[in-house]
Design an enzyme around this catalytic site. Structure first.
Site, PDB file in Angstrom:
ATOM      1  N   TYR A 146       0.842  -1.207   0.000  1.00  0.00           N
ATOM      2  CA  TYR A 146       0.000   0.000   0.000  1.00  0.00           C
ATOM      3  C   TYR A 146       0.880   1.262   0.000  1.00  0.00           C
ATOM      4  O   TYR A 146       0.552   2.259  -0.649  1.00  0.00           O
ATOM      5  CB  TYR A 146      -0.926   0.002   1.221  1.00  0.00           C
ATOM      6  CG  TYR A 146      -1.722   1.285   1.370  1.00  0.00           C
ATOM      7  CD1 TYR A 146      -2.556   1.744   0.351  1.00  0.00           C
ATOM      8  CD2 TYR A 146      -1.626   2.049   2.538  1.00  0.00           C
ATOM      9  CE1 TYR A 146      -3.276   2.923   0.484  1.00  0.00           C
ATOM     10  CE2 TYR A 146      -2.345   3.230   2.678  1.00  0.00           C
ATOM     11  CZ  TYR A 146      -3.161   3.661   1.651  1.00  0.00           C
ATOM     12  OH  TYR A 146      -3.869   4.835   1.781  1.00  0.00           O
ATOM     13  N   ARG A 153       1.312   6.930  -6.778  1.00  0.00           N
ATOM     14  CA  ARG A 153       0.164   7.822  -6.957  1.00  0.00           C
ATOM     15  C   ARG A 153       0.585   9.274  -6.725  1.00  0.00           C
ATOM     16  O   ARG A 153       0.288  10.153  -7.540  1.00  0.00           O
ATOM     17  CB  ARG A 153      -0.956   7.428  -5.986  1.00  0.00           C
ATOM     18  CG  ARG A 153      -2.107   8.429  -5.970  1.00  0.00           C
ATOM     19  CD  ARG A 153      -3.328   7.932  -5.202  1.00  0.00           C
ATOM     20  NE  ARG A 153      -3.071   7.580  -3.813  1.00  0.00           N
ATOM     21  CZ  ARG A 153      -4.010   7.180  -2.963  1.00  0.00           C
ATOM     22  NH1 ARG A 153      -5.272   7.066  -3.371  1.00  0.00           N
ATOM     23  NH2 ARG A 153      -3.710   6.852  -1.719  1.00  0.00           N
ATOM     24  N   TYR A 206      -0.931  12.779   6.871  1.00  0.00           N
ATOM     25  CA  TYR A 206      -0.511  11.712   7.785  1.00  0.00           C
ATOM     26  C   TYR A 206       0.992  11.823   8.051  1.00  0.00           C
ATOM     27  O   TYR A 206       1.766  12.122   7.128  1.00  0.00           O
ATOM     28  CB  TYR A 206      -0.754  10.331   7.156  1.00  0.00           C
ATOM     29  CG  TYR A 206      -2.161   9.782   7.241  1.00  0.00           C
ATOM     30  CD1 TYR A 206      -3.136  10.305   8.089  1.00  0.00           C
ATOM     31  CD2 TYR A 206      -2.515   8.676   6.449  1.00  0.00           C
ATOM     32  CE1 TYR A 206      -4.412   9.753   8.130  1.00  0.00           C
ATOM     33  CE2 TYR A 206      -3.787   8.127   6.487  1.00  0.00           C
ATOM     34  CZ  TYR A 206      -4.732   8.676   7.338  1.00  0.00           C
ATOM     35  OH  TYR A 206      -5.993   8.125   7.385  1.00  0.00           O
ATOM     36  N   ARG A 219     -11.368  13.180   2.236  1.00  0.00           N
ATOM     37  CA  ARG A 219     -12.319  12.327   2.975  1.00  0.00           C
ATOM     38  C   ARG A 219     -13.663  12.215   2.271  1.00  0.00           C
ATOM     39  O   ARG A 219     -14.382  11.233   2.442  1.00  0.00           O
ATOM     40  CB  ARG A 219     -12.524  12.880   4.384  1.00  0.00           C
ATOM     41  CG  ARG A 219     -11.257  12.895   5.223  1.00  0.00           C
ATOM     42  CD  ARG A 219     -10.699  11.496   5.404  1.00  0.00           C
ATOM     43  NE  ARG A 219      -9.510  11.478   6.243  1.00  0.00           N
ATOM     44  CZ  ARG A 219      -8.787  10.383   6.461  1.00  0.00           C
ATOM     45  NH1 ARG A 219      -9.121   9.225   5.889  1.00  0.00           N
ATOM     46  NH2 ARG A 219      -7.728  10.436   7.223  1.00  0.00           N
ATOM     47  N   GLU A 326     -13.859  -1.277   6.104  1.00  0.00           N
ATOM     48  CA  GLU A 326     -13.857   0.078   5.545  1.00  0.00           C
ATOM     49  C   GLU A 326     -15.193   0.267   4.836  1.00  0.00           C
ATOM     50  O   GLU A 326     -15.707  -0.667   4.225  1.00  0.00           O
ATOM     51  CB  GLU A 326     -12.690   0.223   4.566  1.00  0.00           C
ATOM     52  CG  GLU A 326     -12.546   1.614   3.987  1.00  0.00           C
ATOM     53  CD  GLU A 326     -11.247   1.785   3.210  1.00  0.00           C
ATOM     54  OE1 GLU A 326     -10.165   1.529   3.783  1.00  0.00           O
ATOM     55  OE2 GLU A 326     -11.326   2.150   2.028  1.00  0.00           O
TER      56      GLU A 326
HETATM   57  C1  3EB Z   1      -7.611   5.803   5.824  1.00  0.00           C
HETATM   58  O1  3EB Z   1      -8.481   6.577   6.242  1.00  0.00           O
HETATM   59  C2  3EB Z   1      -8.087   4.435   5.465  1.00  0.00           C
HETATM   60  O2  3EB Z   1      -5.335   5.466  -0.141  1.00  0.00           O
HETATM   61  O3  3EB Z   1      -6.944   6.088  -1.466  1.00  0.00           O
HETATM   62  C3  3EB Z   1      -9.334   5.147   2.791  1.00  0.00           C
HETATM   63  C4  3EB Z   1      -9.706   5.760   1.605  1.00  0.00           C
HETATM   64  C5  3EB Z   1      -8.033   4.675   2.929  1.00  0.00           C
HETATM   65  C6  3EB Z   1      -8.789   5.928   0.567  1.00  0.00           C
HETATM   66  C7  3EB Z   1      -6.534   5.681  -0.374  1.00  0.00           C
HETATM   67  C8  3EB Z   1      -7.137   4.840   1.888  1.00  0.00           C
HETATM   68  C9  3EB Z   1      -7.506   5.465   0.711  1.00  0.00           C
HETATM   69  O4  3EB Z   1      -6.416   6.089   5.771  1.00  0.00           O
HETATM   70  C10 3EB Z   1      -7.597   3.972   4.163  1.00  0.00           C
END
Ligand code: 3EB
Length: 337
Positions: A146, A153, A206, A219, A326
């Site tokens: 990931y 990306r 992050y 989000r 998820e």
């Molecule tokens: C998160 O909140 C959970 O890498 O495109 C959620 C939605 C998550 C999209 C992405 C990853 C992605 O980090 C994982």
């Protein structure tokens, strides 16, 4: 005008004449049972959790005439100023060099092709992206897969001068048992409004504990095809701040996810131009890592959403090893003229 995706069994799919009104979609289930339709369809080879159906198709229908094309491995259709496309790239076609893994290279290439197509079509604004690839929590080249995907990306966003923070698309990134890197996307003429969640650190911010490059997604996004407003709620997990909460407890993770979705829908409702979106009207896709958790997850969902909620359950892997589920969601409103 787009319709919220309809979910159909293979026997109920539109025939060749009616297929012209489908912008694109997704197909779930095992490869041997999946019918391949005429429109761009993202194959999600994952079991439908808790269902006797072996496959299911989701279709974005449109009232506008569709134009179809194929470019650089992307199957796409556009209608009414909205473009939906699907690209699949086999990692085997990419050589890893040094620290750059084949998955990282494939991810960057897939996004580069998407951006070139969108620029060429004059519909440059990426609203929503659905990312799937094999073995998402596996490790190679000294890095979880990931995290490799996140580097590729982000490099593509930067290469095309699109920026990797702020106005980035809604998305999900999900692990399957096998198969190519598969990316579906929806884009349009106008930028979507990116929505963040007050309960969560923006994913693009992050800390590096979660990988050398942050994930490039928002989000949620409010997208605006002509006379409509689409709410895309990204894949949402049991994360508060930037940390996973309730490791090992699927029911508690599910309740936390619903609190996160409620918060992001509230944030979207402060920005939306149509009336407020409600949790009850959303169409949900729920990914559960372990089918054994399905009963507990269903109960937690029913307690909050009621028994009539529109939900499809898929068994798949989540991008952090400690996440058990998820949930993503979508709704469409008409905009008053
Ligand atoms: C998160 O909140 C959970 O890498 O495109 C959620 C939605 C998550 C999209 C992405 C990853 C992605 O980090 C994982």
């Amino acid at each position: 005008m787009l319709e919220l995706p309809t979910r159909l069994s293979p026997a109920d799919l539109p025939d060749a004449d009616a297929a012209g009104s489908v912008l694109g979609g997704a197909g779930f289930g095992r490869p041997e049972s999946v019918v391949v339709p005429a429109w761009p369809e993202q194959s999600i080879f994952a079991p439908l959790a808790g269902s006797t159906a072996s496959s299911l198709h989701e279709l974005w229908r449109t009232a506008d005439p569709c134009l179809a094309g194929h470019a650089q491995g992307i199957a796409w259709r556009r209608a009414g100023g909205v473009l939906y496309g699907v690209i699949e790239l086999a990692e085997a076609g990419f050589s890893g060099t040094g620290e750059r893994s084949p998955l990282q290279a494939a991810s960057q290439e897939a996004y580069a092709r998407i951006f070139r197509l969108l620029d060429a079509q004059g519909l440059p604004h990426l609203w929503r992206v659905w990312n799937y690839f094999a073995d998402i929590n596996g490790e190679s080249h000294g890095l979880e897969r990931y995290r490799q995907f996140n580097i590729g990306r982000q490099d593509a966003f930067l290469e095309f001068a699109r920026g990797a923070t702020g106005n980035v698309p809604a998305a999900c990134a999900i692990g399957l048992a096998g198969g190519p890197l598969s990316i579906a996307f929806m884009a349009g003429a106008q930028p979507a409004t990116a929505i963040e969640n007050p309960r969560q650190v923006s994913a693009y911010d992050y800390p590096t504990d979660y990988g050398p490059r942050s994930p490039t997604f928002s989000r949620a996004a409010l997208a605006c095809p002509p006379a409509q407003e689409i709410l895309f709620v990204s894949g949402t997990a049991s994360i508060v701040g930037h940390r996973t909460v309730h490791a090992g407890d699927a029911a508690a993770q599910c309740r936390e996810v619903l609190a996160n979705i409620a918060a992001v829908v509230d944030a979207a409702n402060r920005r939306c131009r149509s009336g407020p979106f409600t949790l009850g009207e959303l169409s949900y896709r729920v990914y559960v890592r372990h089918e054994a958790d399905l009963g507990r997850v269903r109960e937690a969902l029913a307690a909050r959403l009621g028994p009539a909620a529109d939900i499809v359950f898929v068994q798949a892997d989540i991008c952090r090893a400690d996440l058990l589920l998820e949930i993503e969601a979508t709704a469409i409103h008409a905009l008053a003229g």
